[in-house]
Structures are given as structure tokens and as C-alpha cells.
Design an enzyme around this catalytic site. Structure first.
Site, PDB file in Angstrom:
ATOM      1  N   ALA A  65       0.857  -1.186   0.000  1.00 45.03           N
ATOM      2  CA  ALA A  65       0.000   0.000   0.000  1.00 45.03           C
ATOM      3  C   ALA A  65       0.895   1.238   0.000  1.00 45.03           C
ATOM      4  CB  ALA A  65      -0.900  -0.017   1.219  1.00 45.03           C
ATOM      5  N   GLY A 109       0.525  -5.266   0.876  1.00 46.38           N
ATOM      6  CA  GLY A 109      -0.680  -5.337   0.045  1.00 46.38           C
ATOM      7  C   GLY A 109      -0.402  -5.924  -1.332  1.00 46.38           C
ATOM      8  N   GLU A 112      -0.652  -9.485  -0.857  1.00 49.65           N
ATOM      9  CA  GLU A 112      -2.055  -9.810  -0.553  1.00 49.65           C
ATOM     10  C   GLU A 112      -2.895  -9.821  -1.834  1.00 49.65           C
ATOM     11  OE1 GLU A 112      -2.191  -6.760   2.488  1.00 49.65           O
ATOM     12  OE2 GLU A 112      -2.703  -8.266   3.993  1.00 49.65           O
ATOM     13  N   GLU A 132       4.773  -5.353   6.990  1.00 45.63           N
ATOM     14  CA  GLU A 132       3.988  -4.364   7.741  1.00 45.63           C
ATOM     15  C   GLU A 132       4.501  -4.160   9.163  1.00 45.63           C
ATOM     16  OE1 GLU A 132       2.714  -6.733   5.787  1.00 45.63           O
ATOM     17  OE2 GLU A 132       0.969  -5.997   4.686  1.00 45.63           O
TER      18      GLU A 132
END
Ligand code: DAK
Length: 258
Positions: A65, A109, A112, A132
Site C-alpha cells: 500500500a 498489500g 495480498e 507491515e
């Protein structure tokens, strides 16, 4: 359709979506995730498209992200806007097959999103990770769940608690990726695989995907029952008659997706 942060190309029966924010290693901004949702909607409604390849650049599938965009967000803002969750879910809700072709970094992300796809083809340069923890957060788009399902508790826990990245080779051994392919051949191979899938009977392809995904949501007995019902329903399609007639007549089937 044209987009600011990705490229959507249609090639006969398949679509290729290329994440395209090279300056930030395809960091997943709000705009990018919304555009990805819109591109998938377009592919979902386009009858000519039977499968999708989602890819990035040679250096990065996506490095997570967009940290610059996230860093000042308050809890209240994240909660009220249901922080980017809605558009991220477009990938896991997508009914047609979607293959992640991963080169370079697939982090946070990015990993993911790759795991939301039906399977991952990795180049030998790919690196997967959930970093993260080093930012003071935890995975937020299914990483703790999908990674654990894919590679088991020991490796997932180590990756998530330490932020350690794994190579394509380690990812293949662990079951995160279906195959490792030399970087220069990855895109062509992913498109070849997508085209092969798109050539099969679409109802059967969608049912097969739905049935495999059911294995993550239910008991073995319920899953087997679900599969049996879908299997039986394939006999209601013209494509089942065509597929079996073609076999008996020693010719190639022509599926009409009916
Ligand atoms: N965000 C923003 N910019 C990024 C970025 C990111 N994730 N990753 C890289 N960049 C930018 C860098 O800042 C740099 O910009 P400039 O300095 O050139 O302006 C440029 O991309 C090139 O990066 P580097 O210079 O760092 O390149 P290196 O080859 O040295 O290093 C790297 C590559 C991938 C190891 C490094 O860039 C890195 O560690 N990047 C951050 C990786 C990371 O921590 N990712 C996880 C982010 S957290 C949610 C869903 C999902 C998420 C959250 C919520 N909901 C549904 C609620 C996900 C969270 C995350 O992914």
C-alpha cells in the site's frame, strides 16, 4: 478504457492488467485500487474475456500500500471510509480466473493482491513478503489468513512477525506460487496459460474455481457435496455434450460457453 495508474489491454480472449506506478514500485494508492476494481468490473462484464493476467513491472509487482498516502490517516478516517477495503475486495470477488504474474517485489498489500488471485506464476526474480510489522502495523488485506492457508503457520508466522522476504524458489517450495519461470518468459507464459483457460467451457471453468475456493470456507463433507452438485450441473451445458462428443469423434471441441 484508460486509467491513470494501470494499463488494461485486451488480447482476444484474455485481458492483461499491468500495474503502472513505476516511480513508487507500483505502491497501491487509493486511486490504483479503485482503478483495479473498475478494470476488473470491465473484464467481468466483457463476454469476450475468459481470463485475466494481473502483472506489474520487472522490478515490482507491487511494493505494498502507498505508505505516503497512509501515514497520516487517523483511526476515525480509516474506520469511516472502511479504509480501501471495498475496492480491494473486487479481486477476491472476481468470478473469472485471474492469474498473478509476479516479478520483483510483492510486498504487503502487493503480496495480498497476488494471493487474492487464483494462482501466482513467479519469475525467478520475485520476492514475497509481509513487511507491515516494521511500519508499526499488521497486514490488513487478508495477509495473516491467506498466507497461513497457503504456506502453513510456521513460515507465515515467521514472515509476518519478522518481515522477512522469501525468494521465488522458497515461495514455490512452500506452495505460495504454482511455478517459477525465467523473468524474460514470465509474461508470455502467463498469457499462454490464461488463453488456455479461456478456451475451455466458461461455465465449467467458473464452477471449478468456485469449487476449489469452497475448500477454504467449509468442511470436507460439505465441500465434496457442493462439488458433486456442480459436477452434475455441468451435464446441463451444451459444452459438456460438445466436449465429450469431440473426444469420441477424435476432434478438438468447440466450446460455446453455453
Ligand atoms: N509506498 C510508497 N512509496 C514506496 C513504497 C510504498 N509501499 N515502496 C517503495 N516506494 C517508493 C520509495 O519511497 C522510492 O521513492 P523515491 O525515494 O524514489 O521517491 C521508490 O519507491 C523506490 O523505492 P526504493 O528506493 O526504496 O527502492 P529499493 O530498491 O531500494 O527498495 C523496497 C525496494 C521494496 C525494498 C523498498 O522500497 C521498501 O521497503 N518499500 C516498502 C515496502 C513496504 O513496507 N510495504 C508494505 C506497505 S504496508 C488494507 C489493505 C492493505 C494494506 C493496508 C490496509 N486495508 C484493506 C485496510 C497494506 C499495507 C501495506 O502494504
Amino acid at each position: 478504457m484508460t486509467f491513470e495508474t494501470l494499463i488494461l489491454e485486451k488480447k482476444a480472449t484474455i485481458a492483461v492488467i499491468t500495474l503502472n506506478r513505476p516511480a513508487v514500485l507500483n505502491a497501491l494508492s487509493n486511486t490504483l485500487t479503485k482503478e483495479l476494481g473498475a478494470a476488473l468490473q470491465d473484464c467481468a462484464h466483457d463476454e469476450a474475456i475468459g481470463a485475466v493476467v494481473l502483472t506489474g513491472s520487472e522490478k515490482a509487482f507491487a511494493a505494498g500500500a502507498d505508505i505516503g498516502e497512509m501515514k497520516d490517516k487517523t483511526y476515525t478516517e480509516a474506520y469511516l471510509e472502511d479504509f480501501i477495503t471495498t475496492s480491494w475486495e473486487e479481486i477476491s470477488k472476481f468470478r473469472k480466473p485471474i492469474i498473478a504474474a509476479v516479478s520483483g517485489f510483492a510486498l504487503g498489500g502487493g503480496n495480498e493482491i497476488a494471493m487474492m488471485c487464483d494462482f501466482i506464476l513467479a519469475s525467478d526474480t520475485a520476492k514475497f513478503g509481509q513487511p507491515e510489522i516494521s511500519l508499526g502495523i499488521i497486514p490488513g488485506a487478508g495477509g495473516t489468513q491467506r498466507l497461513t492457508h497457503a504456506i502453513g503457520k510456521a513460515k507465515a508466522m515467521e514472515m509476518i512477525l519478522t518481515g522477512r522476504m522469501i525468494s521465488a524458489e522458497e515461495a514455490e517450495k512452500a506452495g505460495l506460487v504454482s511455478r517459477v519461470i525465467p523473468a524474460a518468459e514470465l509474461q508470455a507464459e502467463a498469457e499462454k496459460v490464461a488463453t488456455k483457460i479461456a478456451g475451455f467451457s466458461r461455465p465449467s471453468v467458473l464452477m471449478a474455481k468456485e469449487a476449489v475456493n469452497k475448500a477454504f470456507e467449509t468442511t470436507l463433507a460439505e465441500g465434496v457435496k457442493f462439488e458433486r452438485r456442480l459436477f452434475q450441473s455441468t451435464f446441463a451445458t451444451e459444452d459438456q455434450k460438445e466436449g465429450m462428443a469431440a473426444f469420441v469423434e477424435k476432434r478438438k471441441p468447440v466450446f460455446k460457453h453455453r
